[in-house]
Design a protein around this motif. Sequence first.
Motif, PDB file in Angstrom:
ATOM      1  N   GLU A  36       5.601  47.436-101.313  1.00 56.10           N
ATOM      2  CA  GLU A  36       5.414  48.391-100.141  1.00 56.10           C
ATOM      3  C   GLU A  36       4.091  49.321-100.323  1.00 56.10           C
ATOM      4  OE1 GLU A  36       9.674  47.225 -99.839  1.00 56.10           O
ATOM      5  OE2 GLU A  36       8.370  47.677-101.578  1.00 56.10           O
ATOM      6  N   ARG A  37       3.942  49.602-101.521  1.00 52.76           N
ATOM      7  CA  ARG A  37       2.963  50.451-101.803  1.00 52.76           C
ATOM      8  C   ARG A  37       1.321  49.613-101.761  1.00 52.76           C
ATOM      9  NH1 ARG A  37       3.492  55.310-105.104  1.00 52.76           N
ATOM     10  NH2 ARG A  37       5.725  55.998-104.818  1.00 52.76           N
ATOM     11  N   THR A  38       1.463  48.659-102.254  1.00 55.32           N
ATOM     12  CA  THR A  38       0.432  47.790-102.209  1.00 55.32           C
ATOM     13  C   THR A  38      -0.003  47.412-100.535  1.00 55.32           C
ATOM     14  OG1 THR A  38       0.713  46.802-104.298  1.00 55.32           O
ATOM     15  CG2 THR A  38      -1.009  45.645-102.680  1.00 55.32           C
ATOM     16  N   HIS A  39       1.068  47.204 -99.895  1.00 49.06           N
ATOM     17  CA  HIS A  39       0.934  46.888 -98.462  1.00 49.06           C
ATOM     18  C   HIS A  39       0.472  47.957 -97.658  1.00 49.06           C
ATOM     19  CE1 HIS A  39       2.158  44.945 -94.801  1.00 49.06           C
ATOM     20  NE2 HIS A  39       2.477  46.022 -94.314  1.00 49.06           N
ATOM     21  N   PHE A  40       1.033  49.183 -98.010  1.00 50.22           N
ATOM     22  CA  PHE A  40       0.601  50.441 -97.431  1.00 50.22           C
ATOM     23  C   PHE A  40      -0.933  50.872 -97.712  1.00 50.22           C
ATOM     24  CE2 PHE A  40       0.887  54.632 -95.632  1.00 50.22           C
ATOM     25  CZ  PHE A  40       0.000  55.624 -96.516  1.00 50.22           C
ATOM     26  N   VAL A  41      -1.238  50.494 -98.714  1.00 50.57           N
ATOM     27  CA  VAL A  41      -3.023  50.584 -99.258  1.00 50.57           C
ATOM     28  C   VAL A  41      -3.720  49.605 -98.195  1.00 50.57           C
ATOM     29  CG1 VAL A  41      -4.513  50.126-100.814  1.00 50.57           C
ATOM     30  CG2 VAL A  41      -2.690  51.759-101.312  1.00 50.57           C
ATOM     31  N   GLU A  42      -3.256  48.530 -98.263  1.00 53.67           N
ATOM     32  CA  GLU A  42      -3.792  47.278 -97.347  1.00 53.67           C
ATOM     33  C   GLU A  42      -4.160  47.871 -95.942  1.00 53.67           C
ATOM     34  OE1 GLU A  42      -5.149  46.038-100.763  1.00 53.67           O
ATOM     35  OE2 GLU A  42      -5.877  45.046 -98.781  1.00 53.67           O
ATOM     36  N   GLU A  43      -2.831  48.136 -95.376  1.00 51.13           N
ATOM     37  CA  GLU A  43      -2.759  48.537 -94.101  1.00 51.13           C
ATOM     38  C   GLU A  43      -3.759  49.796 -93.629  1.00 51.13           C
ATOM     39  OE1 GLU A  43      -0.922  46.116 -92.391  1.00 51.13           O
ATOM     40  OE2 GLU A  43      -0.566  47.622 -91.039  1.00 51.13           O
ATOM     41  N   VAL A  44      -3.765  50.687 -94.754  1.00 46.90           N
ATOM     42  CA  VAL A  44      -4.633  51.974 -94.243  1.00 46.90           C
ATOM     43  C   VAL A  44      -6.086  51.186 -94.280  1.00 46.90           C
ATOM     44  CG1 VAL A  44      -5.679  54.128 -95.262  1.00 46.90           C
ATOM     45  CG2 VAL A  44      -3.183  53.662 -95.348  1.00 46.90           C
ATOM     46  N   GLY A  45      -6.592  50.374 -95.169  1.00 42.86           N
ATOM     47  CA  GLY A  45      -7.826  49.581 -95.283  1.00 42.86           C
ATOM     48  C   GLY A  45      -7.930  49.108 -93.987  1.00 42.86           C
ATOM     49  N   LEU A  46      -7.133  48.338 -93.175  1.00 41.74           N
ATOM     50  CA  LEU A  46      -7.316  47.593 -91.957  1.00 41.74           C
ATOM     51  C   LEU A  46      -7.578  48.770 -90.904  1.00 41.74           C
ATOM     52  CD1 LEU A  46      -4.603  44.754 -92.630  1.00 41.74           C
ATOM     53  CD2 LEU A  46      -7.167  44.620 -92.379  1.00 41.74           C
ATOM     54  N   MET A  47      -6.544  49.643 -90.965  1.00 42.31           N
ATOM     55  CA  MET A  47      -6.834  50.725 -90.004  1.00 42.31           C
ATOM     56  C   MET A  47      -7.989  51.311 -90.192  1.00 42.31           C
ATOM     57  SD  MET A  47      -4.840  51.748 -87.525  1.00 42.31           S
ATOM     58  CE  MET A  47      -3.123  51.272 -88.347  1.00 42.31           C
ATOM     59  N   PHE A  48      -8.584  51.607 -91.110  1.00 39.87           N
ATOM     60  CA  PHE A  48     -10.107  52.337 -91.162  1.00 39.87           C
ATOM     61  C   PHE A  48     -10.977  51.303 -90.607  1.00 39.87           C
ATOM     62  CE2 PHE A  48     -10.639  55.991 -94.127  1.00 39.87           C
ATOM     63  CZ  PHE A  48      -9.137  56.502 -93.880  1.00 39.87           C
ATOM     64  N   GLU A  49     -10.899  50.070 -90.774  1.00 37.75           N
ATOM     65  CA  GLU A  49     -11.839  49.012 -90.227  1.00 37.75           C
ATOM     66  C   GLU A  49     -11.852  49.049 -88.613  1.00 37.75           C
ATOM     67  OE1 GLU A  49     -10.884  45.179 -91.414  1.00 37.75           O
ATOM     68  OE2 GLU A  49     -12.751  45.090 -92.629  1.00 37.75           O
ATOM     69  N   THR A  50     -10.509  49.337 -88.221  1.00 35.40           N
ATOM     70  CA  THR A  50     -10.768  49.416 -86.606  1.00 35.40           C
ATOM     71  C   THR A  50     -11.435  50.667 -86.113  1.00 35.40           C
ATOM     72  OG1 THR A  50      -8.649  51.026 -86.349  1.00 35.40           O
ATOM     73  CG2 THR A  50      -8.163  48.623 -86.602  1.00 35.40           C
ATOM     74  N   VAL A  51     -11.751  51.695 -86.882  1.00 38.88           N
ATOM     75  CA  VAL A  51     -12.419  52.806 -86.610  1.00 38.88           C
ATOM     76  C   VAL A  51     -13.879  52.747 -87.230  1.00 38.88           C
ATOM     77  CG1 VAL A  51     -10.628  54.177 -86.175  1.00 38.88           C
ATOM     78  CG2 VAL A  51     -11.784  54.450 -88.323  1.00 38.88           C
ATOM     79  N   GLY A  52     -14.364  51.575 -87.611  1.00 40.89           N
ATOM     80  CA  GLY A  52     -15.633  51.350 -87.907  1.00 40.89           C
ATOM     81  C   GLY A  52     -16.044  51.712 -89.506  1.00 40.89           C
ATOM     82  N   LEU A  53     -14.853  51.880 -90.158  1.00 41.91           N
ATOM     83  CA  LEU A  53     -15.361  52.099 -91.598  1.00 41.91           C
ATOM     84  C   LEU A  53     -14.905  51.061 -92.373  1.00 41.91           C
ATOM     85  CD1 LEU A  53     -13.870  55.725 -91.498  1.00 41.91           C
ATOM     86  CD2 LEU A  53     -16.156  55.306 -91.750  1.00 41.91           C
ATOM     87  N   PRO A  54     -15.653  50.957 -93.707  1.00 44.36           N
ATOM     88  CA  PRO A  54     -15.392  49.863 -94.513  1.00 44.36           C
ATOM     89  C   PRO A  54     -13.958  49.792 -94.921  1.00 44.36           C
ATOM     90  CG  PRO A  54     -17.352  50.975 -95.212  1.00 44.36           C
ATOM     91  CD  PRO A  54     -16.640  51.765 -94.409  1.00 44.36           C
ATOM     92  N   ARG A  55     -13.437  48.684 -95.121  1.00 42.80           N
ATOM     93  CA  ARG A  55     -12.078  48.241 -95.621  1.00 42.80           C
ATOM     94  C   ARG A  55     -11.893  49.221 -96.937  1.00 42.80           C
ATOM     95  NH1 ARG A  55      -8.936  42.560 -95.396  1.00 42.80           N
ATOM     96  NH2 ARG A  55     -10.125  42.588 -93.558  1.00 42.80           N
ATOM     97  N   MET A  56     -12.912  48.808 -97.750  1.00 43.50           N
ATOM     98  CA  MET A  56     -12.520  49.407 -99.083  1.00 43.50           C
ATOM     99  C   MET A  56     -12.303  51.117 -99.194  1.00 43.50           C
ATOM    100  SD  MET A  56     -12.204  48.721-102.276  1.00 43.50           S
ATOM    101  CE  MET A  56     -12.778  46.954-102.738  1.00 43.50           C
ATOM    102  N   SER A  57     -12.910  51.680 -98.211  1.00 43.86           N
ATOM    103  CA  SER A  57     -13.041  53.333 -98.005  1.00 43.86           C
ATOM    104  C   SER A  57     -11.438  53.200 -97.871  1.00 43.86           C
ATOM    105  CB  SER A  57     -13.931  53.457 -97.139  1.00 43.86           C
ATOM    106  OG  SER A  57     -13.537  53.388 -95.933  1.00 43.86           O
ATOM    107  N   GLY A  58     -10.890  52.695 -96.693  1.00 42.29           N
ATOM    108  CA  GLY A  58      -9.632  52.912 -96.383  1.00 42.29           C
ATOM    109  C   GLY A  58      -8.614  52.575 -97.323  1.00 42.29           C
ATOM    110  N   ARG A  59      -8.880  51.585 -98.083  1.00 43.16           N
ATOM    111  CA  ARG A  59      -7.820  51.253 -99.255  1.00 43.16           C
ATOM    112  C   ARG A  59      -7.915  52.330-100.351  1.00 43.16           C
ATOM    113  NH1 ARG A  59      -9.299  46.797-102.212  1.00 43.16           N
ATOM    114  NH2 ARG A  59      -7.338  46.315-102.819  1.00 43.16           N
TER     115      ARG A  59
END
Lengths: 189, 189
Positions: A36-59
């Motif tokens: 769940e924690r790893t999944h959460f981190v990946e979800e935040v990464g994907l969400m950041f991508e939707t606002v134009g930020l790099p995935r890694m910054s979201g992770r």
Amino acid sequence: MARGKLTTVSQDPVSQDPVSQDPMSQEQLSQDQPFERTHFVEEVGLMFETVGLPRMSGRLFGALLISNPPYQSNRDLAEMLQASKGSISTMTRLLMQIGLIERVSFSGDRRDYFQIKPQAWAHMTKQRMTQITAFRHLAEQGLKLLADEPPKLTSRLQEMYDIHAFLERELPLLDQRWAQEQAQELHHS
Amino acid sequence: MARGKLTTVSQDPVSQDPVSQDPMSQEQLSQDQPFERTHFVEEVGLMFETVGLPRMSGRLFGALLISNPPYQSNRDLAEMLQASKGSISTMTRLLMQIGLIERVSFSGDRRDYFQIKPQAWAHMTKQRMTQITAFRHLAEQGLKLLADEPPKLTSRLQEMYDIHAFLERELPLLDQRWAQEQAQELHHS
DNA sequence: TAGTCTGTTCAGTACGTACTAAACATTTAG
DNA sequence: CTAAATGTTTAGTACGTACTGAACAGACTA
């Protein structure tokens, strides 16, 4: 290299938390609900991508949202996220520039630590405002190009202008209301 | 291929505007202030990139903001923007999905035309709301992961939750206020 | 002084995006 | 029936982004 203003705190971070000793690693994402924690981190990464930020910054941001302690070093983050130190370095700098995280240091520890900035999301509103102003300004440019043209041709630009001017007026007020609600929350606590 | 709902208008578009005859081309961007118009189109393209949209979609939108007539065909746009029809096809579909433009047709003319949707920017607010809800939901997920943890660890997520819940409540009201202002503008006109 | 630790910078590269041009499908006109 | 016009789809590819790993710089320790 000149640093942003550092927040220095007197307590020793490592000795406060046994999990972070020798060394901070994937253990932390794994401690409970590892998936769940790893999944959460990946979800935040994907969400950041939707606002134009790099995935890694979201992770990275996602990791800091749930990490214990709530601050981590470059190396800690690299291990947690299975990423290179170079990538972490670039992404922490990006998130600091945006105003979402800040660097903290502790006496007697030469590592830099990164944590989510208090009121971070309010800082995001500043960037939103910059964007809105830029769109309003572009609409003005467009209206200049169509000076003397009938409303049939200018209404598209007028609408773009009006709504961005409206948001430019209203969003700072919304910000103030949010700040007032926050202040009241503190009073209640 | 099933189309979105088409708006059919009875007037013949081509005969209304001599500039668009034989054929619509770079002439239109060039008619006056050619450099300024091209520059405007490029600026809108760059602006769209800052909100995570392809540059070409912004250039297309910019072209439709200042074009005369205010609707253009795939071929018109390809010529104006010096782009391939395939690219225009892909980008018009994207902008329609977002809700910024719509397809119109005219009796006796088999070309499709694209124009900026009235109240287009209001549609953008819907997408903004979707994003905010997604962020609020993510914050909830994070709070679940840190259930039973002290506020020192959950405050980061609580703040993310609170501000997005606040915006989720307030932005629709702002939308309503905007719609009311628009209605009043129409009454004044 | 040399070694270690830490984070930054940089050259190189994998990968995904977004574009073109050609092929295609559909519709209309001659 | 064939040709033309129009927009869509697809394979191919140029290009930019974002990552890695190595080199580097600075600070600290033995």
